[in-house]
Design a protein around this motif. Structure first.
Motif, PDB file in Angstrom:
ATOM      1  N   GLY A 156       7.765   9.538  -2.739  1.00 17.89           N
ATOM      2  CA  GLY A 156       6.884  10.460  -2.592  1.00 17.89           C
ATOM      3  C   GLY A 156       5.408   9.564  -2.267  1.00 17.89           C
ATOM      4  N   ALA A 157       4.698  10.170  -1.374  1.00 20.32           N
ATOM      5  CA  ALA A 157       3.302   9.526  -1.118  1.00 20.32           C
ATOM      6  C   ALA A 157       2.519  10.594  -0.096  1.00 20.32           C
ATOM      7  CB  ALA A 157       3.466   8.098  -0.485  1.00 20.32           C
ATOM      8  N   PRO A 158       1.355  10.608  -0.186  1.00 21.36           N
ATOM      9  CA  PRO A 158       0.696  11.462   0.518  1.00 21.36           C
ATOM     10  C   PRO A 158       1.151  11.454   2.169  1.00 21.36           C
ATOM     11  CG  PRO A 158      -0.956  10.540  -0.870  1.00 21.36           C
ATOM     12  CD  PRO A 158       0.532   9.798  -1.067  1.00 21.36           C
ATOM     13  N   GLY A 159       1.462  12.414   2.668  1.00 19.91           N
ATOM     14  CA  GLY A 159       2.272  12.621   3.952  1.00 19.91           C
ATOM     15  C   GLY A 159       1.071  12.368   4.906  1.00 19.91           C
ATOM     16  N   GLU A 160      -0.171  12.326   4.902  1.00 14.90           N
ATOM     17  CA  GLU A 160      -0.991  12.088   5.773  1.00 14.90           C
ATOM     18  C   GLU A 160      -1.524  10.677   6.075  1.00 14.90           C
ATOM     19  OE1 GLU A 160      -3.292  13.168   2.265  1.00 14.90           O
ATOM     20  OE2 GLU A 160      -1.628  14.035   3.195  1.00 14.90           O
ATOM     21  N   LEU A 161      -1.121   9.895   5.009  1.00 15.56           N
ATOM     22  CA  LEU A 161      -1.315   8.424   4.991  1.00 15.56           C
ATOM     23  C   LEU A 161      -0.681   7.714   6.137  1.00 15.56           C
ATOM     24  CD1 LEU A 161      -1.348   7.206   1.388  1.00 15.56           C
ATOM     25  CD2 LEU A 161      -3.251   7.234   3.007  1.00 15.56           C
ATOM     26  N   ARG A 162      -1.263   6.965   6.971  1.00 12.43           N
ATOM     27  CA  ARG A 162      -0.748   5.963   7.931  1.00 12.43           C
ATOM     28  C   ARG A 162      -0.072   5.025   7.147  1.00 12.43           C
ATOM     29  NH1 ARG A 162      -1.322   8.369  12.739  1.00 12.43           N
ATOM     30  NH2 ARG A 162      -3.435   9.068  13.097  1.00 12.43           N
ATOM     31  N   VAL A 163       1.303   4.553   7.663  1.00  9.24           N
ATOM     32  CA  VAL A 163       1.991   3.558   6.922  1.00  9.24           C
ATOM     33  C   VAL A 163       1.216   2.385   6.623  1.00  9.24           C
ATOM     34  CG1 VAL A 163       4.099   1.692   7.369  1.00  9.24           C
ATOM     35  CG2 VAL A 163       4.319   4.352   8.137  1.00  9.24           C
ATOM     36  N   ARG A 164       0.418   1.792   7.615  1.00  2.79           N
ATOM     37  CA  ARG A 164      -0.368   0.837   7.213  1.00  2.79           C
ATOM     38  C   ARG A 164      -1.171   0.641   5.878  1.00  2.79           C
ATOM     39  NH1 ARG A 164      -1.520  -3.910   9.684  1.00  2.79           N
ATOM     40  NH2 ARG A 164      -3.349  -5.050   9.082  1.00  2.79           N
ATOM     41  N   GLU A 165      -1.783   1.999   5.840  1.00  5.00           N
ATOM     42  CA  GLU A 165      -2.592   2.352   4.741  1.00  5.00           C
ATOM     43  C   GLU A 165      -1.764   2.298   3.408  1.00  5.00           C
ATOM     44  OE1 GLU A 165      -5.817   5.536   6.757  1.00  5.00           O
ATOM     45  OE2 GLU A 165      -3.946   6.098   6.184  1.00  5.00           O
ATOM     46  N   LEU A 166      -0.544   2.823   3.563  1.00  6.25           N
ATOM     47  CA  LEU A 166       0.096   2.982   2.113  1.00  6.25           C
ATOM     48  C   LEU A 166       0.816   1.493   1.871  1.00  6.25           C
ATOM     49  CD1 LEU A 166       1.516   4.555   0.090  1.00  6.25           C
ATOM     50  CD2 LEU A 166       3.453   5.137   1.703  1.00  6.25           C
ATOM     51  N   VAL A 167       1.004   0.764   2.924  1.00  6.18           N
ATOM     52  CA  VAL A 167       1.441  -0.673   2.524  1.00  6.18           C
ATOM     53  C   VAL A 167       0.253  -1.447   1.994  1.00  6.18           C
ATOM     54  CG1 VAL A 167       2.304  -2.957   3.546  1.00  6.18           C
ATOM     55  CG2 VAL A 167       3.245  -0.724   4.115  1.00  6.18           C
ATOM     56  N   GLY A 168      -0.821  -0.913   2.286  1.00  7.98           N
ATOM     57  CA  GLY A 168      -2.029  -1.913   1.948  1.00  7.98           C
ATOM     58  C   GLY A 168      -2.436  -1.384   0.419  1.00  7.98           C
ATOM     59  N   VAL A 169      -1.960  -0.430   0.067  1.00  9.64           N
ATOM     60  CA  VAL A 169      -2.007   0.021  -1.368  1.00  9.64           C
ATOM     61  C   VAL A 169      -1.635  -1.112  -2.227  1.00  9.64           C
ATOM     62  CG1 VAL A 169      -1.528   1.356  -3.458  1.00  9.64           C
ATOM     63  CG2 VAL A 169      -2.138   2.511  -1.166  1.00  9.64           C
ATOM     64  N   GLY A 170      -0.378  -1.777  -1.941  1.00 12.69           N
ATOM     65  CA  GLY A 170       0.223  -2.944  -2.685  1.00 12.69           C
ATOM     66  C   GLY A 170      -0.618  -3.829  -2.739  1.00 12.69           C
ATOM     67  N   ALA A 171      -1.307  -4.499  -1.452  1.00 10.56           N
ATOM     68  CA  ALA A 171      -2.139  -5.397  -1.305  1.00 10.56           C
ATOM     69  C   ALA A 171      -3.435  -5.433  -2.069  1.00 10.56           C
ATOM     70  CB  ALA A 171      -2.273  -5.776   0.111  1.00 10.56           C
ATOM     71  N   LEU A 172      -3.910  -4.249  -2.090  1.00 13.05           N
ATOM     72  CA  LEU A 172      -5.171  -3.902  -2.720  1.00 13.05           C
ATOM     73  C   LEU A 172      -4.997  -3.842  -4.255  1.00 13.05           C
ATOM     74  CD1 LEU A 172      -6.705  -1.243  -0.423  1.00 13.05           C
ATOM     75  CD2 LEU A 172      -7.400  -3.817  -0.709  1.00 13.05           C
ATOM     76  N   ALA A 173      -3.732  -3.309  -4.797  1.00 13.89           N
ATOM     77  CA  ALA A 173      -3.398  -3.498  -6.293  1.00 13.89           C
ATOM     78  C   ALA A 173      -3.508  -4.663  -6.840  1.00 13.89           C
ATOM     79  CB  ALA A 173      -2.054  -2.739  -6.437  1.00 13.89           C
ATOM     80  N   SER A 174      -3.001  -5.698  -6.314  1.00  9.35           N
ATOM     81  CA  SER A 174      -2.844  -6.920  -6.791  1.00  9.35           C
ATOM     82  C   SER A 174      -4.083  -7.795  -6.407  1.00  9.35           C
ATOM     83  CB  SER A 174      -1.480  -7.700  -6.391  1.00  9.35           C
ATOM     84  OG  SER A 174      -1.232  -7.733  -5.262  1.00  9.35           O
ATOM     85  N   ARG A 175      -5.095  -7.468  -5.598  1.00  7.43           N
ATOM     86  CA  ARG A 175      -6.277  -8.023  -4.980  1.00  7.43           C
ATOM     87  C   ARG A 175      -5.744  -9.225  -4.177  1.00  7.43           C
ATOM     88  NH1 ARG A 175     -10.352  -7.670 -10.427  1.00  7.43           N
ATOM     89  NH2 ARG A 175     -10.420  -5.500 -10.466  1.00  7.43           N
TER      90      ARG A 175
END
Length: 239
Positions: free
Chosen positions: A76-95
């Motif tokens: 599950g994840a917000p359906g309105e997110l673009r794939v690139r945005e969601l993958v970016g959550v991982g990159a941002l989480a670990s800086r």
């Protein structure tokens, strides 16, 4: 633990960098609960998990995100997110120092660069699973936790995930994965942990853990391991 159920036997594991540990066993024995406890994803536990002498339970959320990434069964994840945005959550989480490059690399490794601009809610179950895998790859942590990473994937994408898991191990990551496909476990994992319905656990090499007697005791099915001319191993039911 979930539902006040716990392993009968104490469980202690020491995993070296490069280990790809498959956690196998019938439904309901606690594979996902064990992974959730290690990743500190809200599963109650009574033990501890350390990495390099650092206790994961007491680590701050930002620090833990730099150490452990989790791909859960729930995609599950917000359906309105673009794939690139969601993958970016991982990159941002670990800086990650270059998030854009990390996102591109993760999408490529997961085989889904063509999905980058799609909305998550419009994807199939298998595509969502690959997006969540890409998010984990973008996070690039020394410990990678995968809960049934191939459950919704076709044969070609299962092979991609197998190669990714092996590649992570080759790069010195510690990979822990709950796996139902025992043939996948045989071909991908360096070590296995089998949880049986009685609460006991068995660990060792894939061949040691998936011997016919031990598989029968856990699953109630007689099996044989076959090896193809190309060297791939297949665990098949005898009847």
């Amino acid at each position: 633990m979930r539902g006040n159920a716990a392993l009968r036997d104490p469980l202690s594991l020491t995993l070296e960098p490069g280990t790809v540990l498959g956690i196998v066993g019938p439904n309901g024995v606690g594979k996902s609960s064990l992974l959730g406890a290690i990743a500190q994803s809200g599963v109650a536990s009574f033990g501890s998990a350390t990495f390099g002498g650092e206790e994961l339970v007491s680590a701050r959320a930002r620090r833990r995100a730099a150490l452990v990434s989790l791909m859960a069964q729930d995609h599950g994840a917000p359906g309105e997110l673009r794939v690139r945005e969601l993958v970016g959550v991982g990159a941002l989480a670990s800086r990650r120092p270059d998030p854009s490059r990390a996102i591109d690399a993760a999408l490529m490794r997961a085989g889904i660069p063509h999905l980058a601009d799609r909305r998550y809610g419009a994807l199939s179950g298998g595509e969502r699973q690959l997006v969540q895998l890409a998010r984990v790859l973008a996070q690039d942590t020394p410990i990678v936790v995968l809960d049934e990473p191939t459950s919704a994937l076709d044969l070609a994408h299962q092979r991609t995930v197998e190669q990714i898991m092996s590649g992570l191990g080759a790069r010195g990551r510690i990979v822990l994965a709950a796996i139902h496909d025992l043939s996948l476990a045989l071909n991908t994992c360096t070590h296995l942990l089998l949880l049986d319905p009685g609460g006991a656990s068995h660990s060792g090499t894939p061949h040691e853990v998936l011997g016919p007697d031990r598989v029968f005791a856990a699953y109630g099915v007689r099996t044989t391991i076959h090896t193809t001319p190309q060297g791939r191993r297949i665990l098949a039911a005898d009847d």
